[in-house]
Design an enzyme around this catalytic site. Structure first.
Site, PDB file in Angstrom:
ATOM      1  CE1 TYR A 154      54.305  29.979 115.870  1.00 44.90           C
ATOM      2  CE2 TYR A 154      54.556  32.316 116.313  1.00 44.90           C
ATOM      3  CZ  TYR A 154      55.067  31.125 115.818  1.00 44.90           C
ATOM      4  OH  TYR A 154      56.341  31.087 115.303  1.00 44.90           O
ATOM      5  CE  LYS A 158      56.913  29.182 118.189  1.00 47.00           C
ATOM      6  NZ  LYS A 158      57.907  28.142 117.935  1.00 47.00           N
TER       7      LYS A 158
END
Ligand code: NAP
Length: 247
Positions: A154, A158
């Site tokens: 994640y 990002k």
């Protein structure tokens, strides 16, 4: 109204932060296409938008598939004749410590969060370049800035969105297209509701403003970035986190 008669595509707009962004845009006068893997929920949000007196289109598509994304964009152009705003909001988590993270979980998160953002930017670029205007907003996360144990996939996805935003901003600036990212902190949605209470309480202590964010807190910044008010801002990542991460 800040977005009168603009047309916006919000990916993952069926629920959570994406839904709040879609509703806030509609309240500012925009027509909205909701792109989501969950058609039933997308239709429900589209009906809410119509209830606000704006046009809406619910589309089932997976942002990881470029040809599906392009086909969805063509349906938007057929119905609305243009696309002024793209919000890359579709995102997933598959948490786990790196040593135990499967290749599948790594690939899935990179593919939806970063690959999907790339696909959608690529698809809308053509019509936006032609019309010589556009606003692209991608939802990153403070985890892409500070990292987080258990979120290798994640955080990398990002951070990738933040870098992609800068490159896209540079590539598209001569065509009057602004490309920015928003990095939320802890926002109360179904994605975060599943975290254990103990972790949530610990996180709240680290927030100077003393509360979790609401989807509407993120939506308000997206309205600004989608509007003419942000005409001189591009390539930036705006942090919306109650003060957790200060540059
Ligand atoms: P959410 O409630 O899980 O909503 C995400 C939406 O995206 C869901 O409707 C989901 O469909 C859809 N989606 C998932 N994969 C997709 C795909 N491949 N193609 C199209 N749509 C897809 O999440 P959220 O909390 O609102 O988060 C929205 C965005 O903000 C995400 O990018 C997230 O990483 C980011 N963010 C959230 C927080 C937070 O605290 N909530 C903080 C920082 C950043 P399903 O119904 O199938 O799941």
């Amino acid at each position: 109204m800040l977005l009168k008669d603009k047309v916006a595509l919000v990916t993952g707009g069926a629920r959570g932060i994406g839904r709040a962004i879609a509703l806030a845009f509609a309240q500012e006068g925009a027509d909205i296409a909701i792109g989501d893997v969950n058609l039933e929920l997308a239709q429900k949000t589209a009906a809410e938008i119509e209830g606000l007196g704006r046009k809406a289109l619910a589309l089932k598509f997976d942002v990881t598939n470029f040809s599906d994304t392009e086909a969805a964009l063509n349906k938007i152009l057929d119905k609305f004749t243009k696309v002024d705003i793209l919000v890359n909001n579709a995102g997933i988590t598959k948490d786990g410590l790196m040593l135990r993270m499967s290749q599948q979980d790594w690939d899935a998160v990179l593919s939806v969060n970063l690959g999907g953002t790339f696909n959608c930017i690529k698809a809308v670029s053509r019509p936006m370049i032609k019309q010589r205007s556009g606003k692209i907003i991608s939802i990153a996360s403070i985890i892409g800035i500070i990292g987080n144990p258990g979120q290798a996939n994640y955080s990398a996805s990002k951070a990738g969105i933040i870098a992609l935003t800068k490159t896209a901003a540079k590539e598209l600036s001569s065509r009057n297209i602004n490309v920015n990212a928003v990095a939320p902190g802890f926002i109360q949605t179904e994605m975060t509701d599943k975290l254990p209470e103990e972790i949530k309480n610990k996180m709240k202590e680290a927030i100077p403003l003393g509360r979790f964010g609401k989807p509407e807190d993120v939506a308000a910044v997206c309205v600004f970035l989608a509007s003419v008010e942000s005409a001189y801002i591009t390539g930036q990542t705006i942090v919306v986190d109650g003060g957790m991460v200060m540059a």
